[in-house]
Structures are given as C-alpha cells and as structure tokens.
Scaffold this motif. Structure first.
Motif, PDB file in Angstrom:
ATOM      1  N   GLU A 141      -3.047   1.428  -3.570  1.00  0.00           N
ATOM      2  CA  GLU A 141      -1.976   0.633  -4.168  1.00  0.00           C
ATOM      3  C   GLU A 141      -1.244   1.386  -5.271  1.00  0.00           C
ATOM      4  OE1 GLU A 141      -0.828  -2.174  -3.036  1.00  0.00           O
ATOM      5  OE2 GLU A 141      -2.386  -2.382  -1.506  1.00  0.00           O
ATOM      6  N   SER A 142      -1.901   2.382  -5.880  1.00  0.00           N
ATOM      7  CA  SER A 142      -1.277   3.135  -6.968  1.00  0.00           C
ATOM      8  C   SER A 142      -1.842   4.544  -6.983  1.00  0.00           C
ATOM      9  CB  SER A 142      -1.571   2.461  -8.314  1.00  0.00           C
ATOM     10  OG  SER A 142      -2.957   2.556  -8.598  1.00  0.00           O
ATOM     11  N   GLU A 143      -1.166   5.438  -7.709  1.00  0.00           N
ATOM     12  CA  GLU A 143      -1.665   6.805  -7.844  1.00  0.00           C
ATOM     13  C   GLU A 143      -3.017   6.810  -8.539  1.00  0.00           C
ATOM     14  OE1 GLU A 143      -0.475  10.991 -10.023  1.00  0.00           O
ATOM     15  OE2 GLU A 143       1.151   9.690  -9.323  1.00  0.00           O
ATOM     16  N   GLU A 144      -3.199   5.911  -9.510  1.00  0.00           N
ATOM     17  CA  GLU A 144      -4.479   5.840 -10.218  1.00  0.00           C
ATOM     18  C   GLU A 144      -5.611   5.464  -9.261  1.00  0.00           C
ATOM     19  OE1 GLU A 144      -1.638   4.235 -11.344  1.00  0.00           O
ATOM     20  OE2 GLU A 144      -1.203   5.808 -12.809  1.00  0.00           O
ATOM     21  N   GLU A 145      -5.357   4.459  -8.407  1.00  0.00           N
ATOM     22  CA  GLU A 145      -6.376   4.052  -7.435  1.00  0.00           C
ATOM     23  C   GLU A 145      -6.655   5.187  -6.449  1.00  0.00           C
ATOM     24  OE1 GLU A 145      -7.146   0.882  -3.794  1.00  0.00           O
ATOM     25  OE2 GLU A 145      -5.385   0.591  -5.073  1.00  0.00           O
ATOM     26  N   VAL A 168       0.004  15.997  -6.898  1.00  0.00           N
ATOM     27  CA  VAL A 168       0.008  14.698  -6.228  1.00  0.00           C
ATOM     28  C   VAL A 168       1.439  14.417  -5.803  1.00  0.00           C
ATOM     29  CG1 VAL A 168      -0.436  12.227  -6.439  1.00  0.00           C
ATOM     30  CG2 VAL A 168      -1.877  13.845  -7.688  1.00  0.00           C
ATOM     31  N   LEU A 169       1.612  14.019  -4.557  1.00  0.00           N
ATOM     32  CA  LEU A 169       2.926  13.716  -4.028  1.00  0.00           C
ATOM     33  C   LEU A 169       2.904  12.325  -3.425  1.00  0.00           C
ATOM     34  CD1 LEU A 169       5.814  14.640  -3.135  1.00  0.00           C
ATOM     35  CD2 LEU A 169       4.741  15.400  -1.017  1.00  0.00           C
ATOM     36  N   PHE A 170       3.797  11.433  -3.891  1.00  0.00           N
ATOM     37  CA  PHE A 170       3.943  10.117  -3.278  1.00  0.00           C
ATOM     38  C   PHE A 170       4.627  10.312  -1.932  1.00  0.00           C
ATOM     39  CE2 PHE A 170       6.749   6.444  -2.465  1.00  0.00           C
ATOM     40  CZ  PHE A 170       5.773   5.473  -2.293  1.00  0.00           C
ATOM     41  N   ILE A 171       4.054   9.734  -0.862  1.00  0.00           N
ATOM     42  CA  ILE A 171       4.611   9.929   0.471  1.00  0.00           C
ATOM     43  C   ILE A 171       5.420   8.723   0.927  1.00  0.00           C
ATOM     44  CG2 ILE A 171       4.063  10.326   2.900  1.00  0.00           C
ATOM     45  CD1 ILE A 171       1.638  11.928   1.957  1.00  0.00           C
ATOM     46  N   GLU A 172       4.804   7.535   0.932  1.00  0.00           N
ATOM     47  CA  GLU A 172       5.534   6.376   1.437  1.00  0.00           C
ATOM     48  C   GLU A 172       4.847   5.082   1.036  1.00  0.00           C
ATOM     49  OE1 GLU A 172       3.452   6.712   5.820  1.00  0.00           O
ATOM     50  OE2 GLU A 172       5.500   5.982   5.738  1.00  0.00           O
ATOM     51  N   MET A 225       0.847  -1.169   0.000  1.00  0.00           N
ATOM     52  CA  MET A 225       0.000   0.000   0.000  1.00  0.00           C
ATOM     53  C   MET A 225       0.892   1.232   0.000  1.00  0.00           C
ATOM     54  SD  MET A 225      -3.226   1.112   0.210  1.00  0.00           S
ATOM     55  CE  MET A 225      -4.151  -0.291   0.768  1.00  0.00           C
ATOM     56  N   LYS A 226       0.541   2.208  -0.813  1.00  0.00           N
ATOM     57  CA  LYS A 226       1.286   3.455  -0.910  1.00  0.00           C
ATOM     58  C   LYS A 226       0.417   4.583  -0.366  1.00  0.00           C
ATOM     59  CE  LYS A 226       3.731   1.980  -5.083  1.00  0.00           C
ATOM     60  NZ  LYS A 226       3.434   0.582  -4.925  1.00  0.00           N
ATOM     61  N   VAL A 227       1.056   5.662   0.031  1.00  0.00           N
ATOM     62  CA  VAL A 227       0.336   6.826   0.541  1.00  0.00           C
ATOM     63  C   VAL A 227       0.658   8.001  -0.367  1.00  0.00           C
ATOM     64  CG1 VAL A 227       0.023   8.373   2.494  1.00  0.00           C
ATOM     65  CG2 VAL A 227       0.479   5.947   2.898  1.00  0.00           C
ATOM     66  N   PHE A 228      -0.379   8.718  -0.790  1.00  0.00           N
ATOM     67  CA  PHE A 228      -0.232   9.876  -1.657  1.00  0.00           C
ATOM     68  C   PHE A 228      -0.872  11.083  -0.991  1.00  0.00           C
ATOM     69  CE2 PHE A 228      -0.359   6.129  -4.267  1.00  0.00           C
ATOM     70  CZ  PHE A 228       0.667   6.321  -5.174  1.00  0.00           C
ATOM     71  N   ARG A 229      -0.293  12.264  -1.178  1.00  0.00           N
ATOM     72  CA  ARG A 229      -0.928  13.503  -0.732  1.00  0.00           C
ATOM     73  C   ARG A 229      -1.419  14.244  -1.957  1.00  0.00           C
ATOM     74  NH1 ARG A 229       2.672  17.763   1.942  1.00  0.00           N
ATOM     75  NH2 ARG A 229       3.048  18.274  -0.224  1.00  0.00           N
ATOM     76  N   PHE A 230      -2.708  14.553  -1.963  1.00  0.00           N
ATOM     77  CA  PHE A 230      -3.327  15.302  -3.044  1.00  0.00           C
ATOM     78  C   PHE A 230      -3.571  16.721  -2.570  1.00  0.00           C
ATOM     79  CE2 PHE A 230      -4.275  11.066  -4.355  1.00  0.00           C
ATOM     80  CZ  PHE A 230      -4.435  11.112  -5.735  1.00  0.00           C
ATOM     81  N   THR A 231      -3.254  17.690  -3.420  1.00  0.00           N
ATOM     82  CA  THR A 231      -3.645  19.072  -3.191  1.00  0.00           C
ATOM     83  C   THR A 231      -4.686  19.401  -4.244  1.00  0.00           C
ATOM     84  OG1 THR A 231      -1.438  19.621  -2.371  1.00  0.00           O
ATOM     85  CG2 THR A 231      -2.852  21.461  -3.064  1.00  0.00           C
ATOM     86  N   THR A 232      -5.808  19.949  -3.792  1.00  0.00           N
ATOM     87  CA  THR A 232      -6.891  20.264  -4.712  1.00  0.00           C
ATOM     88  C   THR A 232      -7.293  21.713  -4.521  1.00  0.00           C
ATOM     89  OG1 THR A 232      -8.661  19.642  -3.181  1.00  0.00           O
ATOM     90  CG2 THR A 232      -7.755  17.896  -4.568  1.00  0.00           C
ATOM     91  N   VAL A 238      -4.238   9.938   1.086  1.00  0.00           N
ATOM     92  CA  VAL A 238      -4.975   8.813   0.505  1.00  0.00           C
ATOM     93  C   VAL A 238      -4.087   7.579   0.515  1.00  0.00           C
ATOM     94  CG1 VAL A 238      -6.187   7.978  -1.534  1.00  0.00           C
ATOM     95  CG2 VAL A 238      -6.192  10.425  -1.014  1.00  0.00           C
ATOM     96  N   GLU A 239      -4.610   6.480   1.058  1.00  0.00           N
ATOM     97  CA  GLU A 239      -3.891   5.210   1.021  1.00  0.00           C
ATOM     98  C   GLU A 239      -4.456   4.383  -0.128  1.00  0.00           C
ATOM     99  OE1 GLU A 239      -4.132   3.318   4.826  1.00  0.00           O
ATOM    100  OE2 GLU A 239      -3.124   4.976   5.835  1.00  0.00           O
TER     101      GLU A 239
END
Length: 190
Positions: free
Chosen positions: A23-27, A60-64, A1-8, A20-21
């Motif tokens: 599996e991918s940026e698309e998900e 969108v920023l990949f966090i971990e 599982m990956k964590v992404f930070r979205f700025t909107t 957002v947790e």
C-alpha cells in the motif's frame, strides 16, 4: 495497492531487483526487510554463501497503482488447470483459446501460480536432475527441464503432489512430456 521496484546490493555480488506489492513505500520496504518478499528479478542466481542480512537498498522506484484483485484459491486455480486437460492432447493453442475467456485477474493469478509451481519443482528436484543425488540424473536439457516440470503442473494437482525424482526420471527416459505447458500462458493474439 501500489507496486515498487527495489534495487539492492549484497556484498561481492551483483545487484538484485525485487518487485513488491504494498500500500505504501514504507510497507514495501518493511516487507523487503522482513524477508517476506522472495520474487527476485535479474540476479537471483547468486552464490550460496550470501549473507542476506547485509543486503542494502540502493534505489526504490514506484511502478504502478494496482486495482484490487479478487483472489482465487489454490483449489480454484488447480481446477482451471485440470479442466484444460493438458495431458489429453498437449494442445497449448486450444488451451490459450480457452483461457483467453478468463478475466484478467484470474489469468494473471493463474500464470503466477503455474510459474511458481513449475519453479518449485525445478528447485526441489534440481539435485536429481544434475545427478548430484547419485541416481543417474534426469536426462533432459535446460529447456527440457523447463518443459518436464511444466508438464507435471499441467497434469494437475494430484500428479503434481505425487511426483518424485524417480517419476521425473521415468518421464524423461520415456519422453513422457511435451513442450511446453507454459505456452498456454501466451495471450491469444487472434
């Protein structure tokens, strides 16, 4: 599982960030667009007239990468809270020491659970607290409101489920709550 930070951005309002947790940026993007992500950071207090359908992703920023977590049930998390017996002495130092023995996954889930339950109470009874329901308000400050709602969670599932605006008002009037069950979520630094 990956964590992404979205700025909107939402028209006429400040930017909103989501964690957002997925599996991918698309998900993660799909979760955000579908509305299934409700954990907003910095900027969650916005005008009531927001058209969230006009929200656009600007970054969108990949966090971990997350390790798989063994999920606890709601019942298991309530059991941990009830075993702590907050009402007996309101000793958050004692509970911090007890909870320092929990594995990291359990502690993280417990912290999220407690914060979520307290937030639900804060939101559900905000009108009563601010006397927008015409019943005299709930006589506590901003900090007291956090303490009061957290105390309800600390008393366990049955107390939490049975709480009403009148019970919260009575707790506040009789000073029947303590600062602050949320302190139990501080890691033991000894």
């Amino acid at each position: 599982m990956k964590v992404f930070r979205f700025t909107t951005e939402v028209p006429s309002v400040k930017t909103i960030q989501y964690i957002v947790e997925a599996e991918s940026e698309e998900e993660a993007t799909e979760k955000l667009k579908s509305g299934s992500v409700m954990e907003r950071d910095e900027g969650e207090e916005v005008d009531e007239d927001i058209n969230w359908g006009e929200e656009t992703i600007v970054d969108v920023l990949f966090i971990e990468e997350l390790e798989p977590m063994v999920m606890k049930t709601e019942n298991e998390l309530w059991e941990i809270i009830e075993k702590a017996n907050w009402k007996s002495d309101h000793d958050y130092n004692r509970i911090v020491k007890e909870w320092s023995n929990l594995d990291e996954d359990t502690f993280v889930q417990l912290a999220r659970f407690i914060n979520a339950k307290a937030s639900i109470l804060m939101h559900d009874y905000e009108e009563a607290w601010l006397d927008r329901d015409g019943n005299g308000g709930i006589g506590v400050s901003d900090d007291g409101w956090m303490d009061l709602t957290a105390d309800v969670v600390g008393r366990g599932e049955q107390f939490y489920n049975d709480v009403t605006a009148d019970k919260l008002r009575k707790m506040a009037d009789e000073n029947d709550y303590k600062e602050c069950f949320l302190y139990c979520l501080h890691k033991d630094l000894d």
